[in-house]
Enzyme design. Structure first.
Site, PDB file in Angstrom:
ATOM      1  N   VAL A  97       0.856  -1.178   0.000  1.00 26.81           N
ATOM      2  CA  VAL A  97       0.000   0.000   0.000  1.00 26.81           C
ATOM      3  C   VAL A  97       0.896   1.234   0.000  1.00 26.81           C
ATOM      4  O   VAL A  97       1.742   1.382   0.879  1.00 26.81           O
ATOM      5  CB  VAL A  97      -0.909   0.029   1.249  1.00 26.81           C
ATOM      6  CG1 VAL A  97      -1.813   1.245   1.219  1.00 26.81           C
ATOM      7  CG2 VAL A  97      -1.706  -1.246   1.369  1.00 26.81           C
ATOM      8  N   CYS A  98       0.706   2.097  -0.992  1.00 21.29           N
ATOM      9  CA  CYS A  98       1.389   3.388  -1.014  1.00 21.29           C
ATOM     10  C   CYS A  98       0.307   4.463  -0.973  1.00 21.29           C
ATOM     11  O   CYS A  98      -0.860   4.167  -0.713  1.00 21.29           O
ATOM     12  CB  CYS A  98       2.298   3.519  -2.232  1.00 21.29           C
ATOM     13  SG  CYS A  98       1.445   3.426  -3.808  1.00 21.29           S
ATOM     14  N   GLU A  99       0.656   5.694  -1.224  1.00 17.05           N
ATOM     15  CA  GLU A  99      -0.321   6.775  -1.118  1.00 17.05           C
ATOM     16  C   GLU A  99      -1.352   6.730  -2.247  1.00 17.05           C
ATOM     17  O   GLU A  99      -2.545   6.793  -2.002  1.00 17.05           O
ATOM     18  CB  GLU A  99       0.374   8.136  -1.091  1.00 17.05           C
ATOM     19  CG  GLU A  99      -0.557   9.295  -0.850  1.00 17.05           C
ATOM     20  CD  GLU A  99      -1.269   9.249   0.504  1.00 17.05           C
ATOM     21  OE1 GLU A  99      -2.371   9.803   0.592  1.00 17.05           O
ATOM     22  OE2 GLU A  99      -0.743   8.654   1.464  1.00 17.05           O
TER      23      GLU A  99
END
Length: 140
Positions: A97-99
Site C-alpha cells: 500500500v502506497c499513497e
C-alpha cells in the site's frame, strides 16, 4: 504493392495515421498496468487477507503511516526495504500500500527480485481506501 499504394495515397495517410494512434492509445493502459502486475482492488485485497492471511505492507514514509493506516498493516517505508524486507513472511501473500498506487509496483518488483513470489499492490493506494470510507487506525 496495392496496399503500399493505398497507404501512400494522400487521403489514406490520414486514415492510417488515425488507426496507428488509436491502436497505441488502446495499448497504453495495458502497458501501464503491466508494470504493476498483480494490482488488486480493495475487495480483492480484503479477500486475500481473509482467505489467504495476506499481510498488508504500508510502504509510505513513517509519518504518513502514523497519521493513519490500514489496521494490522506493517510499516516498511520504501527507503528501508533492503534492510527490513527479511522481516516479511515469504509464505504469505503481501499487499503493498502506497499513497496513490503509483510507487508500490516498483517496490513489488524489488520484492519479487528478492524471492517474494506472492506480491500484490493495492490499486489507488490509501487514497482509494479513504475514498471508500474504510477504517484506518493510528495505533502502531
Amino acid at each position: 504493392m496495392d496496399l503500399l499504394h493505398f497507404l501512400l495515397d494522400q487521403n489514406n495517410i490520414f486514415i492510417a495515421a488515425v488507426a496507428v494512434v488509436a491502436g497505441v492509445m488502446l495499448c497504453l493502459p495495458g502497458l501501464r498496468k503491466g508494470r504493476g502486475a498483480n494490482a488488486v482492488d480493495i475487495n480483492a485485497a480484503t479477500q486475500l487477507v481473509n482467505k489467504s492471511q495476506a499481510v498488508w505492507v504500508d510502504v509510505r514514509p513513517a509519518e504518513q503511516f502514523q497519521a493513519g493506516h490500514i489496521a494490522q498493516a506493517r510499516s516498511l517505508p520504501a527507503q528501508d526495504l533492503e534492510a527490513k524486507a527479511g522481516n516479511l513472511p515469504k509464505n504469505k501473500p503481501l499487499i503493498l500500500v502506497c499513497e496513490q498506487g503509483r510507487s508500490a509496483p516498483r517496490i513489488a518488483a524489488r520484492l519479487r527480485s528478492q524471492g517474494f513470489a506472492d506480491v500484490y499492490t493495492l490499486e489507488g493506494g490509501m487514497r482509494a481506501w479513504y475514498a471508500a470510507n474504510l477504517p484506518v487506525t493510528q495505533k502502531g
